[in-house]
Design a protein around this motif. Structure first.
Motif, mmCIF file in Angstrom:
data_model
loop_
_atom_site.group_PDB
_atom_site.id
_atom_site.type_symbol
_atom_site.label_atom_id
_atom_site.label_comp_id
_atom_site.label_asym_id
_atom_site.label_seq_id
_atom_site.Cartn_x
_atom_site.Cartn_y
_atom_site.Cartn_z
ATOM 1 N N ARG A 37 -63.420 22.548 1.351
ATOM 2 C CA ARG A 37 -64.832 22.934 1.277
ATOM 3 C C ARG A 37 -65.033 24.295 1.905
ATOM 4 N NH1 ARG A 37 -66.213 17.245 2.292
ATOM 5 N NH2 ARG A 37 -66.166 17.646 4.505
ATOM 6 N N PHE A 70 -67.163 17.616 -5.369
ATOM 7 C CA PHE A 70 -67.322 19.067 -5.462
ATOM 8 C C PHE A 70 -66.054 19.629 -6.080
ATOM 9 C CE2 PHE A 70 -64.346 20.391 -2.209
ATOM 10 C CZ PHE A 70 -64.181 19.220 -1.494
ATOM 11 N N LYS B 333 -71.526 15.056 4.320
ATOM 12 C CA LYS B 333 -70.131 15.044 3.921
ATOM 13 C C LYS B 333 -69.700 16.362 3.296
ATOM 14 C CE LYS B 333 -67.006 11.548 2.313
ATOM 15 N NZ LYS B 333 -66.156 11.905 3.422
ATOM 16 N N GLN B 334 -70.660 17.055 2.685
ATOM 17 C CA GLN B 334 -70.256 18.259 1.968
ATOM 18 C C GLN B 334 -70.294 19.511 2.840
ATOM 19 O OE1 GLN B 334 -72.734 16.227 1.168
ATOM 20 N NE2 GLN B 334 -74.518 17.277 0.370
ATOM 21 N N THR B 335 -70.203 19.324 4.165
ATOM 22 C CA THR B 335 -70.203 20.474 5.056
ATOM 23 C C THR B 335 -68.995 21.371 4.766
ATOM 24 O OG1 THR B 335 -71.250 19.175 6.751
ATOM 25 C CG2 THR B 335 -70.119 21.163 7.465
ATOM 26 N N ASP B 354 -66.789 13.485 9.863
ATOM 27 C CA ASP B 354 -68.020 14.130 9.427
ATOM 28 C C ASP B 354 -68.992 14.343 10.581
ATOM 29 O OD1 ASP B 354 -67.303 14.374 6.749
ATOM 30 O OD2 ASP B 354 -67.722 12.245 6.471
#
Lengths: 1018, 438
Positions: A37, A70, B333-335, B354
């Motif tokens: 990410r 993602f 979670k998408q950090t 997280d």
């Protein structure tokens, strides 16, 4: 793969593999996802190499089963990378992570398309693979033409064309309606001329899919398929890399033969001859060899050839050759081959005249019943069951009975059921049947279901000649030291009913009979005791005047069971006890059982239920339907009998006596009664208002002749057609056989479909017919979706189009049978020749179970479907309007009894008729002007103009003016609109008496006004 | 007495059986495979400690890197089974010298088998007291009774001790220096709403003792709890001293405490076992002094950015300090990226849980350090709403502070020989589940 360069990736994978447990793995994955990410978020952007690496990681994590939500953007963006390694990653990851409904795919379509039409063939391959794998609707819509172009282009390498064929196949399977295959027959034929076997194999796959859907247009491919087969099997003209263990491309052979099976038959004698020659060669040339792989390949070809031979109804010689070959297989050493031989022989049973040849192998098959492999034993049993007929029934059933005592426990139930059915169906005489069943019960009592002995009781009850014989047999079995409980039940019932017939014989006096049955009482379960009690009562009845000793014994038993905890036993005991005190009147009360009404064997029904729907078993079913049981109960149906649906074994008509132990039989009875009441050919009482209502919508769809006739009657058309409807509505009542009620109002469904392009046309409990239509100018394509809603197939399906003169309708072949829970699509091509309001009628019929359903449905190919809305500006409108002056080009009519609706609603209605309403063209806000173009073969594009003047004070009337360049069109269109405005079905259908004050041009306005100009023109 | 176990298994985290013992034959030996297949390798692991598969019940708990699984097929007493496991683990720990993990098990197979034979019989728990078991399950060599050399000390008689009046203490102990250690350990459980109101708050405390005393001493403990003080004032007929009195709930004592005397005089008096033991447990729900206040502000700036500000305030005395303070602030979670600024300690983003983890090793009283972080999120295909925001969690230890305010007033030791003793008293407060919603 190109992983060698990516150290980070291989380190990550090895770390994951080294994890001790799931928890560690999860921690590692979460950490890595965090890392990825961060990388993806990096403002500086990633190089293609880095992106590739991280996308691989994401894919790996995804494959481990973790949610990844993602990185799709990155994957998709890699598709447009210039170099192969990145592009490959992009394609692979995209096809793994995304499914066809994903929005991201839209971003990719263009890139994929560029790759497909580009020059680089590796990229083309990647793109084709992705399109084939994802195969969504959007992909199909936008890319199918390009893929088709690739397939037929001669400049491409075979590799690309091969992939293109497979890709097209996938797209076609997924969305047959989107991929346009019109006119593909020629191209397919061309493709089949291809020399390269790879391309040929993939295009044959495509052909199989196309032909399975619609074989009609591909007749030209048939000789090509035969040619391929000749080339492979006869000429062996194959490059060495396409031979598999010396067999020339078995896959292609199989596919070609499969494609041939989709054509109904081959008429051309030359083609037929050459095909048979090839088949002959395959049949002759196949041998069992050592090598397993070679065997598999050659047998695949062989069995496909067998299927084709069966399909083509080859002459007997060839068939017998096939059977001989299978016979060789059956006696083979390899279990797999024996199995295949048996299975295919069962298939061969479908062909009528080979049974005698198969029968020659009967002994062989019987020995296979003792094969060590249970699946082979089962196949052998199926085959024996299938090949049994009157001539060999005795033999086979005896074999089965013998086999029963040694058979596997898992098979016994099926075996006994099959033996019972065969015995019943093919019994040469009834005593033999009774023998067989009693033997069956004796040998495999545990596996004999109640249905089997119920059936024996039915037979014996209905055949007087049989009764003494059966009683003797039952008596003999009772002498055995240990007998099965089912046998106790049968013998007790039979002896109770018929023991008096043997009273003269030694050991058969009532007393002896009683004592021998009574011996069994302590050993039986509660479900048998009621039967024994009935038997006692019957014995008592037959010995009137009673032997006091016997009577006391029996009474003692009854008194003993009077307080039994089982309600059934208790009730019987109490009632029999009370009845048996009546003395001589007992004779009347406990008279012999009445005969059973004739009914379908519950056994066969059960066998049908239990059988899975595999190919060979459906053969057996088919045969079971063909051959009616010749041992069926001979009985005089007694409708006058007071209670024909009485419980089978209850002695007297007693509604309170619910026989617990006969539940299953009772269910059978009620079920049959249930179906009977539906099958009942008597129509429900006519002159019933509801019933007429019900038929009303059906009758409207009556023969088109009526409407053609009414066409001439220009003046009172509406009235006459409604008269015609009434006439027709009465007519079918007598002959209407189907009492299947349609679900929903057919007329309403039709009206709804006039306004939209897809929806349900007809529905009843068994079938649903939906339509979907596309209209282009004067042509249209309408697809009928025939959906079988049941678990049983619909048979004898027929669809006929009765098209009026102005429509050319072509219906593709409707399959005879619709498999259970399947949907069949039948495309219809419609061409409009000239304007007319008449509708095409679909005469549809099918058979479900015992009754035939026939419906006539109007097809929604109505005049407005050939309209195309067009907007007309004021400058164009008025000259047009003016140039079309007066009848017959311009017609005006005052319409009364209009369904009240607001101007808005009316505008919407016109829009749905495909008129373009042009607001503001008419100065009067209460008026409505609309324009459209009509297409037909005779008129081509024709501008139509329409003007509606409404009266805000009285919404039930309006004045309508229609103009077009064709008098017929003007008239038809006016009538159509009128019908729609008036006859749209609503509750308030009654036309109120309208005061006859039409208001011709009642708006006196200045002449400079365009509205006034318009009024002046009118 | 109900059955507690048909079999007991010790598994490592991968699911391999380290050691097992079947007590009854009503469960198959392969039932542990079912556990591995249906519990360990699914996501349900850790959600529910009691599961039923195929007619068998599985009770399991994880201790360091070992799963202890009890399998029963009958209707067992679950509480008894878990109590048995907990006791067995303390027993093992006392034998192994503190540690209980995979390695300890691997190194002591024989001893564990011996103990497993002893502590349960046909599924019924037996004596689990380490003091007694150590008498006859020993790790050293045992001198044969026929050996010529006389024993240095008399062979301890287990039977006598188990059946005697003071089953938990051996006779004839002698120490040079007589010492008593007493620790009050409290853990604070808190759930606070984002607005700062306390939703749930309680303290569970225990008093741990370590005795090295000669002979048979009699001990008496005085606390500043409500019942004890009231009784005392009643007896001495003088009013209670000013100051806080603590109301203890759910008090449970070690078996050595004389309950009759507690009921009549409300004093805790006992003959202690030798060595370490847990004297009593209690719970307090009212009047809790919270050591920390947390003031979070979390702002979402658009779909891909967040701003987190957390202020932690210590409310205990300025001279005291907390140790090992950890604040875990959950993030989505998408950090993707984080930027921190802290006034003390260290913070980092832990992708595995997280959370933003902020650690402060030494945290003085009456201070308020802050953390501010900027978080960037990555855009995902599943547009989930960020409504599921778990609470902020906190870990800490505050020595010499009790959240309940409990104090030892006196600890008297009386023995007939009349020796002098040294008493040591410690207090410590830890975080239980200390959660603040944000």
């Amino acid at each position: 793969m190109a992983l060698s360069g990516m150290r980070g990736l291989s380190v990550f994978i090895s770390e994951i593999r080294n994890c001790q447990n799931k928890e560690q793995e999860r921690l590692r994955v979460d950490k890595e996802l965090g890392n990825v990410r961060t990388r993806f978020k990096n403002e500086k952007g990633l190089t293609h190499y880095e992106k590739k690496k991280y996308v691989w990681k994401v894919l790996y994590i995804y494959m481990l089963g973790y949610d990844v939500d993602f990185g799709h953007m990155e994957a998709v963006s890699l598709i447009s990378a210039p170099k192969y390694p990145e592009k490959q990653v992009g394609y692979i990851v995209t096809s793994c992570l995304l499914n066809e409904n994903h929005e991201f795919l839209r971003l990719a379509i263009n890139t994929v398309r560029n790759d497909i039409i580009g020059r680089n063939e590796t990229f083309q391959c990647l793109a084709l693979t992705l399109v084939g794998n994802i195969g969504g609707r959007e992909f199909a819509e936008s890319l199918a033409p390009d893929v088709q172009k690739l397939l037929i282009s001669s400049s491409c390498r075979p590799l690309v064309r091969k992939k293109a064929a497979l890709c097209l196949l996938r797209l076609y399977r997924k969305n047959p309606d989107v991929v346009n295959v019109d006119g593909w027959s020629d191209r397919m034929a061309q493709l089949l001329d291809e020399r390269d076997l790879g391309v040929l194999t993939s295009s044959t796959s495509l052909l199989v899919a196309l032909v399975s859907n619609n074989h009609d247009s591909y007749w030209s491919c048939l000789p090509k398929c035969i040619k391929i087969l000749e080339r492979l099997a006869r000429n062996q003209d194959v490059p060495p890399e396409y031979t598999y263990y010396g067999i020339p491309s078995p896959w292609l052979q199989v596919k070609a033969m499969r494609a041939l099976q989709y054509f109904p038959t081959i008429e051309d004698p030359n083609a037929r001859r050459s095909l048979f020659e090839v088949l002959q060669r395959i049949l002759m040339g196949t041998d069992v060899v050592k090598n397993v792989n070679k065997n598999n390949a050659s047998h695949a070809v062989l069995f496909e050839a067998l299927a084709l031979v069966m399909h083509l109804d080859a002459e007997k010689e060839m068939m017998s050759q096939c059977v001989a070959l299978l016979g060789k297989f059956i006696s083979g050493r390899e279990p797999n081959i024996r199995y295949l031989g048996l299975e295919n022989m069962t298939r061969m049973l479908m062909v009528t005249d080979v049974q005698d040849i198969i029968k020659r192998h009967q002994d062989q098959i019987i020995t296979l019943l003792k094969d060590p492999d249970i699946s082979i034993r089962r196949r052998a049993l199926d085959l024996l069951y299938g090949m049994c007929d009157v001539s060999n029934a005795k033999n086979i059933v005896e074999e089965l009975l013998q086999y029963l005592s040694t058979a596997d426990f898992a098979m016994r139930e099926e075996l006994s059921l099959k033996a019972a059915i065969l015995a019943e169906k093919f019994a040469p005489d009834l005593s033999w049947y009774v023998d067989v069943i009693l033997q069956l019960i004796d040998k495999a009592g545990d596996f004999v279901s109640d249905d089997i002995w119920f059936r024996v009781v039915q037979f014996v009850t209905n055949n007087e000649d049989l009764q003494p014989y059966a009683a003797v047999k039952a008596r003999e079995y009772l002498d055995k030291p240990a007998i099965h409980e089912t046998m106790v039940k049968v013998s007790a019932h039979l002896l109770g009913e018929y023991s008096h017939l043997l009273a003269r014989r030694p050991g058969c006096s009532p007393k002896e009979i009683f004592s021998i049955i009574h011996e069994k009482l302590p050993t039986v379960s509660t479900s048998t005791i009621p039967i024994l009690l009935s038997t006692y009562a019957k014995i008592l009845m037959h010995t009137q005047p009673a032997d006091p000793e016997l009577q006391n014994q029996i009474w003692a038993i009854f008194t003993k069971y009077e307080s039994c905890i089982d309600v059934e036993i208790q009730q019987r005991a109490v009632e029999y006890f009370a009845l048996s005190r009546k003395g001589a009147t007992l004779m009347d009360i406990l008279a012999e059982m009445p005969k059973f009404p004739e009914r379908q064997s519950a056994l066969i029904k059960k066998a049908e239920d239990t059988e899975a729907d595999t190919a060979d078993q459906s053969v057996i079913k088919l045969r079971a339907q063909q051959q009616t049981s010749n041992a069926l109960v001979v009985t005089d149906p007694r409708p006058a009998n007071g209670a024909p649906t009485m419980n089978q074994l209850s002695l007297v008509k007693m509604p309170s006596m619910s026989n617990v132990d006969h539940n299953s039989a009772d269910q059978g009875v009620t079920q049959e009664n249930g179906t009977l009441s539906i099958v009942d050919p008597q129509p429900p009482t006519p002159s019933n208002g509801d019933f007429l209502d019900l038929l009303g919508p059906l009758a409207i769809e009556g023969p088109p002749g009526a409407s053609v006739q009414s066409e001439h009657n220009l003046v009172s058309q509406v009235e006459s057609s409604s008269n015609a409807e009434e006439r027709l509505a009465i007519a079918p009542v007598g002959e209407q056989e189907n009492t299947v009620q349609p679900i929903g109002n057919i007329a309403e469904r039709f009206h709804a479909l006039c306004l939209k392009d897809s929806g349900v046309l007809y529905e009843d409990p068994y079938i649903q017919i939906g339509t979907k239509a596309e209209w282009r100018a004067h042509q249209g394509r309408l697809i009928l979706f025939l959906g079988n809603k049941n678990t049983a197939p619909l048979v004898s399906v027929q669809a006929l189009i009765l098209s009026p003169s102005h429509l050319k309708i072509e219906l593709s072949l409707v399959p005879e049978t619709i498999p259970p829970r399947a949907q069949v699509q039948c495309p219809l091509e419609v061409v409009n020749v000239h304007p007319s309001r008449d509708v095409a009628v679909l005469d549809f019929s099918y058979k479900f179970g015992t009754y035939v359903v026939n419906v006539k449905l109007r097809l929604p190919a109505v005049i407005n479907k050939f309209l195309q809305p067009i907007s007309v500006s004021a400058d164009e409108f008025f000259p047009q309007w003016r140039s079309l002056s007066g009848p017959p080009l311009k017609l005006q009519e005052v319409v009364r009894g209009v369904r009240p609706m607001s101007l808005m609603e009316m505008a919407n209605l016109f829009n749905s008729f495909r008129f373009m309403v042009s607001p503001g063209l008419d100065p009067n806000p209460n008026n409505l002007v609309a324009s459209t173009t009509f297409y037909s073969e005779s008129t081509r594009a024709m501008l139509c103009l329409i003007r509606i003047e409404t009266d805000p004070a009285d919404t039930t009337q309006l004045r309508m003016t229609v103009a077009s360049g064709d008098p017929m069109l003007t008239f038809e269109l006016k009538e159509f609109v009128k019908e729609q405005l008036v006859s749209i079905p609503t509750a308030s259908g009654a036309p109120a008496p309208v005061p006859p004050q039409a208001q011709p041009s009642s708006s006196p306005t200045a002449l400079s006004d365009p509205g006034a100009m318009l009024a002046g023109l009118l | 007495m109900p059955v507690a176990a048909s079999a007991i298994y010790f598994l490592n985290l991968r699911g391999d059986v380290l050691i097992n013992r079947l007590y009854r034959d009503d469960v198959g030996g392969n039932m542990v495979d079912a556990f591995r297949m249906h519990i360990m390798q699914t996501k349900e692991l850790g959600t529910c400690p009691v599961r039923q598969i195929g007619g068998c019940s599985f009770f399991y708990m994880r201790i360091s890197n070992v799963y202890i699984v009890i399998v029963v097929s009958s209707n067992a007493n679950v509480a008894c089974a878990f109590k048995f496991v907990v006791e067995a683990v303390t027993l093992f720990k006392s034998y192994f010298g503190g540690a209980f993990d995979e390695d300890a098990i691997r190194n002591n197979f024989v001893l564990i088998y011996e103990l497993l034979d002893e502590i349960m019989d046909f599924g019924y728990p037996q004596n689990l007291s380490p003091e007694i078991l150590k008498l006859y399950i020993t790790q050293e060599g045992v001198r044969s009774p026929f050996s010529s050399k006389p024993a240095d000390k008399p062979v301890p008689n287990a039977t006598l001790q188990v059946t005697g009046a003071v089953g938990w203490r051996r006779e004839g102990l002698a120490y040079k220096k007589n010492e008593v250690f007493l620790d009050i350990v409290e853990s604070v459980n808190l759930l606070m709403s984002s607005k700062g109101s306390v939703l749930r708050c309680d303290v569970t405390g225990k008093i741990l003792m370590k005795c090295f005393l000669s002979g048979m001493p009699d001990l008496k403990l005085g606390l500043n709890d409500k019942i004890g003080l009231e009784k005392e004032s009643q007896l001495k007929s003088r009013p209670t001293k000013s100051g806080k009195t603590i109301e203890l709930d759910d008090v449970t004592f070690h078996q050595c405490v004389n309950l009759t005397r507690f009921n009549s005089e409300k004093t805790v008096s006992f003959v202690p076992p030798d060595g370490e033991f847990e004297l009593m447990k209690y719970r307090i729900t009212e009047g809790v002094n919270l050591p920390f206040r947390v003031l979070p502000t979390i702002k979402e700036l658009g779909r891909t950015r967040m701003e987190v500000n957390v202020k932690v305030k210590s409310v205990f005395g300025a001279k005291m300090f907390a140790l090992g303070v950890v604040v875990k602030i959950p993030v989505p979670k998408q950090t993707a990226k984080t930027n921190f600024q802290v006034t003390s300690g260290r913070a980092k983003y832990n992708a595995a849980i997280d959370c933003l983890v902020w650690k402060i090793r030494k945290f003085p009283g009456q201070t308020e350090p802050t953390l501010s972080a900027e978080i960037e999120l990555i855009s995902t295909i599943a547009e989930k709403k960020s409504s599921t925001r778990p609470p902020i969690q906190m870990e800490f230890q505050v020595p010499m502070f009790t959240a309940s305010g409990l104090r030892v007033r006196f600890l008297k030791v009386w023995e007939k020989s009349g020796y002098n003793t040294v008493e040591w008293v410690r207090y410590i407060t830890k975080a239980g589940s200390y959660e603040i919603r944000c």
